[in-house]
Design an enzyme around this catalytic site. Structure first.
Site, short mmCIF file in Angstrom:
data_model
loop_
_atom_site.label_atom_id
_atom_site.label_comp_id
_atom_site.label_asym_id
_atom_site.label_seq_id
_atom_site.Cartn_x
_atom_site.Cartn_y
_atom_site.Cartn_z
N CYS A 312 -2.20 6.68 15.30
CA CYS A 312 -3.17 5.75 14.72
C CYS A 312 -4.07 5.15 15.78
O CYS A 312 -5.21 4.77 15.50
CB CYS A 312 -2.46 4.65 13.94
SG CYS A 312 -1.22 3.74 14.88
N HIS A 733 1.11 -0.72 14.65
CA HIS A 733 0.14 0.15 13.96
C HIS A 733 -1.28 -0.35 14.18
O HIS A 733 -1.54 -1.55 14.20
CB HIS A 733 0.47 0.18 12.46
CG HIS A 733 -0.41 1.09 11.66
ND1 HIS A 733 -0.51 2.43 11.94
CD2 HIS A 733 -1.24 0.86 10.62
CE1 HIS A 733 -1.36 2.99 11.08
NE2 HIS A 733 -1.82 2.05 10.29
#
Length: 779
Positions: A312, A733
């Site tokens: 990510c 994340h």
């Protein structure tokens, strides 16, 4: 079916276990085996080319003259269900194979014979086709390799003592010695016992009898039989370390039990393959604060990127950059032929164009047809997303961090990508997009005693600013999650450009009282990247602080941070003649490291060793060398390696091929003891050398970094942000939030890119407060 002389060609070979087979998507676009026309895999070099309108497979034939290709087309099976599918549980995920989900059809194409469906049973074709279809896909291979490189031998695998040599019969290698299991079998390398492993992800059974044997006999090392390949890779586990390891002498240790490594064939998924699959299934929440699902959006520039397992950080940076017109103009050429290269998957120009086409064209931005909502649901499925596996492998290749499958720092990745693009070649008429980020910071030093001054300019393409940490006095008592006061972006910039006292000896008056030092912008860029530093060292571990930063959506004037340059009545300090190869630590990097609590001498040494640019690399080096006996000794500022004129001609040639002039290349090698990678970093921190300014001069024209004007007003509007959740940039994340034109909406809207999920976001105030990277566009 027509005959073809090429099916008996010597050029047809079964792909070796180490050979890459591109049978998922085209190497020059994101068309895949799931498209209407499928994918053509070259049976000579195993390049994958699309067979649709753009027909990159035929282009490959025209360029390479490889005659045969295997067309692979996959379609989703229609599965009838009497009830909605069971919700996936993290604790028990039923394994579903490609055979369960898809119907795959193949046919053989010969370009020179103009045949589209040759008899696949002729000549060498059956064995070659079988090898192509059984070969591990490129993306899975690179993911597994990246995970596997995390493993190292241990003292128990290196110093393994085995029992007396004996031949274990094949019939003894088919079943656990303590139960009836015939898969997930582990061979004890110390005594030759065969036991089943632990129950594993994907429905693989196991009763832990290999572990029980280790506990009873105190034997440490075992190898998973089904994972052994002829090239020597296998799952090796050390029960004493309780970790996966590698065995550098695996062939010898297997031979002790009569097992020939060269004759082994892999029959089961390795632990790494299963772990990659588990990571790929991880899901993230996509709901608003009131619990409603955010609305998916589709169209050009609204294409998501699939998470490849902790990727990510890459996806969020790529989405921010390709939203900029400079990147679009440079790499998006929908009507142009791809670059001419024999290995498109290993060519950065090709992969950046492929990425631009995939993200910007809109062809792939559509609801995932494989996801079926219930008839009563009004929800639109998210898109499938593109898997940037080739790009990730290529841009991270040979990098200590970005070649792994671990989570990485998005800001460090952005700087790494900037460097890769700067080093790449840019065809005539196409501008290097990184030049739009280029500007110069001016440093002003004034002696506290004699008041004489010195000015110095440094070329940069980003700034990393400190975020003042003001803890709320009653945060702990009230149980509030907000422990810190909000600060404004202006406060952060004020702290970044504020005066401070530094300890230097004055070369003019000899005073040791020190200097006032102040940094300001000498020029400003078209695109400004700001990294908000919210970290502090707690027990020598960088810990993220949740400090809210208020950022206006209206244009912000940076004109107040521009330097006015030397005043006519200021007296300049005399120049100091230093040896050409004197080491000067990067001022910005030094400030960041010292701000983390490291002593100056350690910071200088870390920057010198790691190339004098990468704060992350310097910090990691410091943590790894805390116990070095000379860690606190002052660094010898003069590099004692060979002079610039005596550097290795081959290394000088490599640098000049990257667009660096030979004199600059020699100085870089001299300053870094001939280390090529460190020399590349040195070049970008010394653009034709940062220089002292005794007049109102500018950066030399030969600088590779474009500098914009110092015209005012200098207003910037927020274009995109990268947000991070988690206590460390190496975990958690990342998502990107970008200002975009959305079909059906007037003007621009904020769009969140959460890997493959692309949704419109109406309110980003809270997310903006905790952004890690801000990208501003000059208005």
């Amino acid at each position: 079916m027509a005959s073809c002389c090429h099916v008996t060609s010597e050029g047809l070979r079964i792909p070796a276990s180490s050979q890459v087979v591109y049978r998922e998507d085209c190497t020059q676009c994101f068309d895949s085996i799931d498209e209407e026309h499928g994918l053509n895999v070259c049976l000579t070099c195993f390049n994958g080319g699309c067979a649709g309108d753009r027909n990159h497979a035929f282009l490959h034939y025209e360029r390479c003259s490889h005659p045969l290709a295997l067309n692979i087309k996959r379609s989703r099976k229609n599965v009838q269900r009497d009830e909605p599918p069971q919700k996936i549980s993290k604790l028990a995920i039923a394994a579903e194979t490609d055979e369960d989900r898809y119907v795959t059809k193949t046919r053989v194409v010969c370009y020179p014979c103009c045949q589209n469906d040759l008899d696949a049973s002729r000549g060498r074709l059956p064995a070659v086709i079988d090898g192509v279809m059984k070969a591990m896909t490129f993306s899975k291979r690179e993911e597994v390799k990246a995970w596997e490189q995390e493993f190292i031998p241990c003292e128990h695998t290196i110093n393994l003592i085995q029992g007396a040599s004996r031949q274990i019969e094949s019939k003894e290698l088919v079943q656990c010695s303590m139960c009836n299991l015939k898969e997930n079998l582990w061979l004890c390398l110390e005594c030759g016992n065969l036991g089943c492993g632990r129950s594993q992800f994907g429905g693989v059974g196991g009763n832990s009898h290999a572990l029980a044997h280790s506990d009873i006999k105190s034997h440490a090392v075992a190898v998973k039989l089904g994972s052994i390949t002829a090239d020597g890779s296998a799952d090796v586990y050390c029960y004493r370390c309780n970790e996966e390891r590698t065995d550098p002498n695996l062939a010898t240790h297997l031979a002790n039990w009569g097992i020939n490594l060269a004759g082994r064939e892999k029959t089961e998924k390795s632990l790494m393959e299963m772990q990659v699959e588990q990571n790929m299934r991880w899901e993230f929440s996509m709901t608003s604060e009131d619990g409603h699902e955010l609305t998916p959006v589709f169209g050009p520039g609204l294409t998501g990127l699939t998470n490849l397992g902790n990727s990510c950080y890459l996806s969020s940076v790529v989405q921010c950059l390709f939203a900029l017109p400079e990147f679009q103009k440079r790499y998006y050429h929908p009507n142009s032929e791809p670059p001419h290269t024999q290995r498109p998957a290993e060519d950065l120009e090709t992969q950046l164009r492929k990425l631009a086409d995939g993200i910007l064209s809109g062809r792939y931005s559509r609801p995932d047809s494989d996801v079926r909502s219930s008839p009563d649901s009004a929800e639109v499925p998210h898109q499938k997303g593109l898997a940037p596996a080739m790009f990730k492998h290529l841009v991270g290749r040979n990098h200590e961090e970005f070649s792994t499958m671990r989570q990485q720092d998005a800001f460090e990745f952005m700087l790494h990508l900037f460097k890769q693009i700067n080093l790449s070649k840019h065809p005539g008429g196409l501008d290097n997009p990184i030049t739009s980020f280029g500007f110069s910071m001016q440093q002003r030093l004034q002696c506290l005693q004699c008041k004489k001054v010195r000015y110095r300019a440094d070329a940069q393409d980003n700034i990393s600013i400190p975020v003042p940490a003001r803890r709320l006095p009653d945060a702990n008592a009230s149980g509030s999650t907000n422990e810190y006061e909000s600060v404004t972006l202006a406060e952060c910039l004020d702290a970044f450009t504020a005066e401070e006292v530094v300890e230097f000896s004055c070369p003019s008056c000899g005073s040791t009282e020190g200097f006032n030092k102040q940094s300001s912008f000498k020029t400003l860029p078209q695109k400004l990247v700001i990294n908000a530093r919210r970290f502090e060292l707690i027990n020598w571990v960088p810990t993220k602080l949740n400090i809210p930063v208020e950022v206006d959506e209206e244009p912000i004037d940076f004109g107040t941070y521009l330097s006015s340059g030397p005043n006519p009545d200021e007296e300049l300090l005399p120049d100091i003649q230093e040896p050409e190869n004197t080491f000067k630590p990067n001022e910005i990097a030094m400030e960041q490291l010292v701000g983390m609590g490291f002593p100056n001498t350690r910071c200088e040494r870390a920057l010198y060793v790691t190339g004098n640019s990468d704060v992350e690399a310097a910090m990691n080096w410091l943590f790894a060398h805390m116990e070095d006996p000379d860690i606190d000794e002052p660094l010898d500022k003069v590099v004692t390696s060979t002079s610039g004129s005596q550097q290795d001609p081959a290394k000088v040639a490599q640098l000049t091929e990257m667009g660096i002039n030979s004199g600059h290349a020699r100085r870089a090698l001299a300053a870094t003891e001939g280390d090529l990678n460190r020399a590349i970093d040195w070049v970008f921190t010394h653009p034709e050398d940062s220089m002292d300014i005794g007049s109102d001069s500018d950066i030399p024209e030969s600088s590779d970094i474009h500098l914009d004007s110092d015209a005012t007003p200098a207003k910037y509007q927020l274009q995109s942000i990268v947000c991070h959740k988690g206590s460390s940039v190496h975990a958690g994340h990342y998502v990107a939030i970008v200002r975009k034109a959305v079909p059906g909406s007037n003007g621009t809207r904020w769009v969140m890119f959460n890997d493959e999920k692309v949704v419109q976001v109406d309110d980003i105030q809270e997310m903006k407060k905790f952004a890690y990277i801000y990208v501003f566009s000059r208005t």
